[in-house]
Design a protein around this motif. Structure first.
Motif, short mmCIF file in Angstrom:
data_model
loop_
_atom_site.label_atom_id
_atom_site.label_comp_id
_atom_site.label_asym_id
_atom_site.label_seq_id
_atom_site.Cartn_x
_atom_site.Cartn_y
_atom_site.Cartn_z
N VAL A 112 3.40 -12.64 3.64
CA VAL A 112 4.72 -13.04 4.08
C VAL A 112 4.66 -13.51 5.53
CG1 VAL A 112 5.88 -11.50 2.46
CG2 VAL A 112 5.30 -10.67 4.76
N ASP A 113 5.74 -14.10 6.00
CA ASP A 113 5.72 -14.75 7.31
C ASP A 113 5.81 -13.77 8.47
OD1 ASP A 113 7.75 -17.36 5.89
OD2 ASP A 113 5.60 -17.36 6.26
N CYS A 114 6.59 -12.71 8.35
CA CYS A 114 6.70 -11.78 9.46
C CYS A 114 7.11 -10.39 8.98
CB CYS A 114 7.68 -12.29 10.52
SG CYS A 114 9.27 -12.80 9.88
N TRP A 115 6.83 -9.41 9.84
CA TRP A 115 7.01 -8.00 9.51
C TRP A 115 7.82 -7.30 10.58
CZ3 TRP A 115 5.01 -5.99 5.01
CH2 TRP A 115 4.03 -6.75 4.36
N GLY A 116 8.53 -6.25 10.16
CA GLY A 116 9.11 -5.32 11.11
C GLY A 116 8.09 -4.26 11.47
N GLN A 117 8.52 -3.33 12.32
CA GLN A 117 7.58 -2.31 12.82
C GLN A 117 7.43 -1.13 11.87
OE1 GLN A 117 10.69 -2.51 13.72
NE2 GLN A 117 11.48 -0.42 13.81
N GLY A 118 8.35 -0.99 10.92
CA GLY A 118 8.27 0.10 9.96
C GLY A 118 9.11 1.30 10.36
N THR A 119 9.57 2.03 9.35
CA THR A 119 10.31 3.27 9.58
C THR A 119 9.81 4.32 8.59
OG1 THR A 119 12.54 4.22 9.80
CG2 THR A 119 12.24 2.59 8.06
N LEU A 120 9.62 5.53 9.07
CA LEU A 120 9.03 6.59 8.25
C LEU A 120 10.10 7.29 7.43
CD1 LEU A 120 6.60 8.37 7.46
CD2 LEU A 120 7.16 9.80 9.45
N VAL A 121 9.84 7.43 6.15
CA VAL A 121 10.67 8.22 5.25
C VAL A 121 9.83 9.37 4.73
CG1 VAL A 121 11.91 8.24 3.06
CG2 VAL A 121 12.09 6.26 4.58
N SER A 122 10.30 10.58 4.95
CA SER A 122 9.61 11.77 4.48
C SER A 122 10.49 12.48 3.46
CB SER A 122 9.31 12.72 5.64
OG SER A 122 8.43 12.12 6.57
#
Length: 125
Positions: A112-122
């Motif tokens: 894909v063209d671009c990404w976010g930084q991510g968020t953790l789900v526990s």
């Protein structure tokens, strides 16, 4: 390129629900499809769902069993991932992504063209 910002991650109990958000800090979703991936500890990144910002067409991975719903709120400039019936194995970093196409193999292979930084789900009791 658009810059993506995720929010909404955190701790959820098994069986619970959580809603993740993806918005832009720079640029516009207008020419993109926006989607979600996750990567659990020790596992490969997995495509979940994507939606075309203009038109609302959706694409879901076959394996997610209907426990995820992707949607947009144009007034809030946000793409949501609603997750229900959480299980401990859903613990992962969830990342938003944008790509100029919706169909084809790009989403399935993470090209894909671009990404976010991510968020953790526990998911834990």
């Amino acid at each position: 390129q658009v810059q993506l910002v995720e929010s909404g991650g955190g701790l959820v109990q098994p069986g619970g629900s959580l809603k993740l958000s993806c918005t832009t800090s720079r640029g516009s979703f207008n020419r993109y499809a926006v989607g979600w991936f996750r990567q659990a500890p020790g596992k490969d990144r997995e495509f979940l769902a994507a939606i075309r910002w203009s038109g609302g067409d959706t694409l879901y991975a076959d394996a997610i069993e209907g426990r995820f719903t992707i949607s947009t709120d144009r007034a809030q400039n946000t793409v949501y991932l609603q997750m229900s019936s959480r299980k401990p194995e859903d613990t992962a970093v969830y990342s938003c992504a944008a790509h100029t196409g919706l169909y084809g193999v790009s989403w399935y292979v993470g090209s894909v063209d671009c990404w976010g930084q991510g968020t953790l789900v526990s998911v834990s009791s």
